[in-house]
Design an enzyme around this catalytic site. Structure first.
Site, PDB file in Angstrom:
ATOM      1  NE  ARG A 231      41.696 -15.934  42.309  1.00 39.64           N
ATOM      2  CZ  ARG A 231      40.697 -16.323  42.795  1.00 39.64           C
ATOM      3  NH1 ARG A 231      39.426 -15.323  42.878  1.00 39.64           N
ATOM      4  NH2 ARG A 231      40.326 -16.808  42.955  1.00 39.64           N
ATOM      5  CG  HIS A 279      39.322 -10.708  45.941  1.00 43.13           C
ATOM      6  ND1 HIS A 279      39.689 -11.437  45.408  1.00 43.13           N
ATOM      7  CD2 HIS A 279      37.548 -12.012  45.886  1.00 43.13           C
ATOM      8  CE1 HIS A 279      39.408 -12.308  45.010  1.00 43.13           C
ATOM      9  NE2 HIS A 279      38.437 -12.704  44.824  1.00 43.13           N
TER      10      HIS A 279
HETATM   11  P1  NDP Z   1      35.521 -22.796  35.876  1.00 41.19           P
HETATM   12  O1  NDP Z   1      36.081 -23.974  35.663  1.00 41.19           O
HETATM   13  O2  NDP Z   1      34.168 -23.822  35.881  1.00 41.19           O
HETATM   14  O3  NDP Z   1      35.364 -22.231  34.126  1.00 41.19           O
HETATM   15  C1  NDP Z   1      36.599 -21.585  33.567  1.00 41.19           C
HETATM   16  C2  NDP Z   1      36.132 -21.214  31.973  1.00 41.19           C
HETATM   17  O4  NDP Z   1      37.817 -20.353  31.665  1.00 41.19           O
HETATM   18  C3  NDP Z   1      35.977 -22.482  31.433  1.00 41.19           C
HETATM   19  O5  NDP Z   1      34.938 -21.950  29.763  1.00 41.19           O
HETATM   20  C4  NDP Z   1      37.635 -22.498  30.814  1.00 41.19           C
HETATM   21  O6  NDP Z   1      37.183 -23.640  29.062  1.00 41.19           O
HETATM   22  C5  NDP Z   1      37.647 -21.464  30.173  1.00 41.19           C
HETATM   23  N1  NDP Z   1      39.351 -20.869  30.025  1.00 41.19           N
HETATM   24  C6  NDP Z   1      40.094 -21.185  31.283  1.00 41.19           C
HETATM   25  N2  NDP Z   1      41.369 -21.528  30.841  1.00 41.19           N
HETATM   26  C7  NDP Z   1      41.577 -20.984  28.775  1.00 41.19           C
HETATM   27  C8  NDP Z   1      41.795 -20.331  28.018  1.00 41.19           C
HETATM   28  N3  NDP Z   1      43.736 -20.636  28.512  1.00 41.19           N
HETATM   29  N4  NDP Z   1      42.115 -20.103  26.821  1.00 41.19           N
HETATM   30  C9  NDP Z   1      40.582 -19.813  27.258  1.00 41.19           C
HETATM   31  N5  NDP Z   1      39.530 -19.809  27.931  1.00 41.19           N
HETATM   32  C10 NDP Z   1      39.882 -19.917  28.954  1.00 41.19           C
HETATM   33  O7  NDP Z   1      35.887 -21.694  36.310  1.00 41.19           O
HETATM   34  P2  NDP Z   1      34.359 -20.965  37.258  1.00 41.19           P
HETATM   35  O8  NDP Z   1      33.564 -20.477  36.457  1.00 41.19           O
HETATM   36  O9  NDP Z   1      33.836 -21.856  38.164  1.00 41.19           O
HETATM   37  O10 NDP Z   1      35.485 -19.629  37.423  1.00 41.19           O
HETATM   38  C11 NDP Z   1      36.239 -18.698  36.842  1.00 41.19           C
HETATM   39  C12 NDP Z   1      37.331 -18.185  37.888  1.00 41.19           C
HETATM   40  O11 NDP Z   1      36.469 -16.910  38.847  1.00 41.19           O
HETATM   41  C13 NDP Z   1      37.718 -18.508  39.371  1.00 41.19           C
HETATM   42  O12 NDP Z   1      38.990 -19.304  38.848  1.00 41.19           O
HETATM   43  C14 NDP Z   1      38.271 -17.901  39.778  1.00 41.19           C
HETATM   44  O13 NDP Z   1      39.221 -17.189  39.736  1.00 41.19           O
HETATM   45  C15 NDP Z   1      37.221 -16.578  39.733  1.00 41.19           C
HETATM   46  N6  NDP Z   1      36.208 -16.043  40.759  1.00 41.19           N
HETATM   47  C16 NDP Z   1      36.085 -14.939  41.082  1.00 41.19           C
HETATM   48  C17 NDP Z   1      35.209 -14.584  42.382  1.00 41.19           C
HETATM   49  C18 NDP Z   1      35.242 -12.921  42.899  1.00 41.19           C
HETATM   50  O14 NDP Z   1      34.823 -12.964  44.001  1.00 41.19           O
HETATM   51  N7  NDP Z   1      35.924 -11.905  42.114  1.00 41.19           N
HETATM   52  C19 NDP Z   1      34.779 -15.451  42.804  1.00 41.19           C
HETATM   53  C20 NDP Z   1      34.547 -17.160  42.539  1.00 41.19           C
HETATM   54  C21 NDP Z   1      35.246 -16.701  41.764  1.00 41.19           C
HETATM   55  P3  NDP Z   1      36.887 -24.185  29.239  1.00 41.19           P
HETATM   56  O15 NDP Z   1      35.281 -24.420  28.762  1.00 41.19           O
HETATM   57  O16 NDP Z   1      36.915 -25.354  27.742  1.00 41.19           O
HETATM   58  O17 NDP Z   1      36.593 -25.175  29.800  1.00 41.19           O
HETATM   59  C1  OXD Z   2      37.199 -18.118  45.035  1.00 48.73           C
HETATM   60  C2  OXD Z   2      37.173 -16.319  45.602  1.00 48.73           C
HETATM   61  O1  OXD Z   2      37.257 -18.208  44.675  1.00 48.73           O
HETATM   62  O2  OXD Z   2      36.386 -15.456  46.337  1.00 48.73           O
HETATM   63  O3  OXD Z   2      35.887 -18.457  45.156  1.00 48.73           O
HETATM   64  O4  OXD Z   2      37.915 -15.650  44.674  1.00 48.73           O
END
Ligand code: NDP
Ligand code: OXD
Length: 316
Positions: A231, A279
């Site tokens: 993000r 994005h």
């Molecule tokens: P998940 O919830 O599956 O995974 C999040 C990961 O981040 C986990 O490994 C988690 O740790 C880690 N995490 C969260 N907080 C912290 C922290 N404070 N310190 C260290 N690690 C942390 O999310 P997704 O993989 O499904 O998605 C991730 C993000 O990708 C979304 O939230 C979105 O913002 C972004 N995204 C962007 C898109 C784009 O088009 N650019 C499209 C889709 C998503 P733990 O394993 O310990 O829980």
């Molecule tokens: C999502 C994105 O969160 O598109 O799915 O960023």
């Protein structure tokens, strides 16, 4: 879907109308007894148990007293003000396999672009310069991924096939074959010290806002490169400009921005060390996203946990 003696229930979709109408068609075909309304049509608000939205309507609790689950149309849930949902309402993010595929493609493209100096070659092209830059083998380019969730792990699995030495960082310790795993604030410096290319695939929470900042950049090897597909709020933009100017960061690929689109006079647009995309790394697709939603609704009706339930305390 309706059980005897139970009030009728419905789903309300509030996001892109064009996409909503397509989802409505699929629901009508596959679950015809579950009314699917596309905002601003709501049907009887007292029957709405499921809301599918990017941004929920105002006065949610008062307007939809039977609401049980809010589904995000995307993978992220940072756009939600979680304080507006009553504690009984479940919040679910979208685990569409098409999103994972999009992220795998994007992170692979961006990592390879940085590994092969594409921002510098694009700049040279614009300047009419024909000059070969030093080449580094993938086996000597260390790639670190922040976030080992659904999307981070999918991206890592693909990067592994390209021969990069890999590491990853998460909140709780995870394990993946051939990946050096780190967790928590204590292990962040050790993780950063080994990242020639740093990929941010974190969710945006209070803890991760502006994690890509001067302090983080200073702990990376000099001349490291960064991909941000998480993000815009993860990145401190002024700190990045300073780190690019000093050479501490050599180049970045950015898909997400604090303000989207950035203002017309934003310095990122013309910056020779920044490759920007609007994005587009990944997005929910109609057919696959709808299947994920229907599966989760069936699971909820059966009293089973849904895929992608959000831990409200952690914020993701
Ligand atoms: P998940 O919830 O599956 O995974 C999040 C990961 O981040 C986990 O490994 C988690 O740790 C880690 N995490 C969260 N907080 C912290 C922290 N404070 N310190 C260290 N690690 C942390 O999310 P997704 O993989 O499904 O998605 C991730 C993000 O990708 C979304 O939230 C979105 O913002 C972004 N995204 C962007 C898109 C784009 O088009 N650019 C499209 C889709 C998503 P733990 O394993 O310990 O829980
Ligand atoms: C999502 C994105 O969160 O598109 O799915 O960023």
């Amino acid at each position: 879907m309706t059980e005897q003696g139970r009030c009728p229930i419905s789903i309300l979709y509030k996001s892109s109308v064009a996409r909503g109408l397509k989802w409505q068609e699929i629901f009508a075909r596959e679950i015809p007894d579950l009314p699917f309304h596309v905002w601003p049509q709501t049907g009887d608000p007292a029957q709405v148990e499921y809301l599918v939205a990017w941004q929920p309507p105002e006065n949610l609790a008062e307007s939809f007293p039977s609401l049980q689950v809010v589904f995000s149309v995307g993978a992220g849930v940072d756009q939600f003000d979680m304080s507006v949902f009553s504690p009984e309402v479940k919040l679910v993010r979208m685990l569409d396999p098409a999103i994972a595929q999009g992220i795998v493609e994007y992170v692979t493209f961006a990592t390879l672009a940085l590994h092969r100096d594409i921002p510098a070659y694009l700049h040279q092209q614009r300047m009419g310069v024909w000059k070969e830059l030093p080449w580094t083998a993938a086996q000597k380019r260390r790639v670190g991924v922040m976030g080992m969730g659904n999307l981070g792990q999918a991206a890592i699995a693909q990067l592994r096939t390209l021969g990069f030495p890999l590491s990853a960082w998460s909140r709780t310790l995870r394990q993946m074959d051939d990946v050096q795993c780190f967790a928590g604030d204590e292990q962040l410096p050790a993780f950063l010290a080994g990242c020639d290319i740093l990929v941010c695939m974190l969710p945006l929470t209070e803890e991760t806002r502006h994690i890509l900042c001067a302090n983080t950049f200073s702990q990376l090897p000099a001349g490291a490169a960064i991909v941000n597909a998480g993000r815009g709020g993860h990145l401190n933009e002024q700190d990045l400009l300073a780190a690019l100017a000093s050479g501490q960061i050599s180049a970045v690929v950015l898909d997400v921005f604090e303000q989207e689109p950035p203002a017309a006079d934003h310095p990122f647009w013309q910056h020779p060390k920044i490759l920007m995309t609007p994005h587009i790394a990944a997005s929910t697709q109609v057919e696959s996203g709808c299947q994920v939603l229907m599966d989760n609704i069936r699971r909820h009706r059966a009293g089973l946990p849904m895929h992608g339930e959000v831990n409200r305390d952690a914020g993701y």
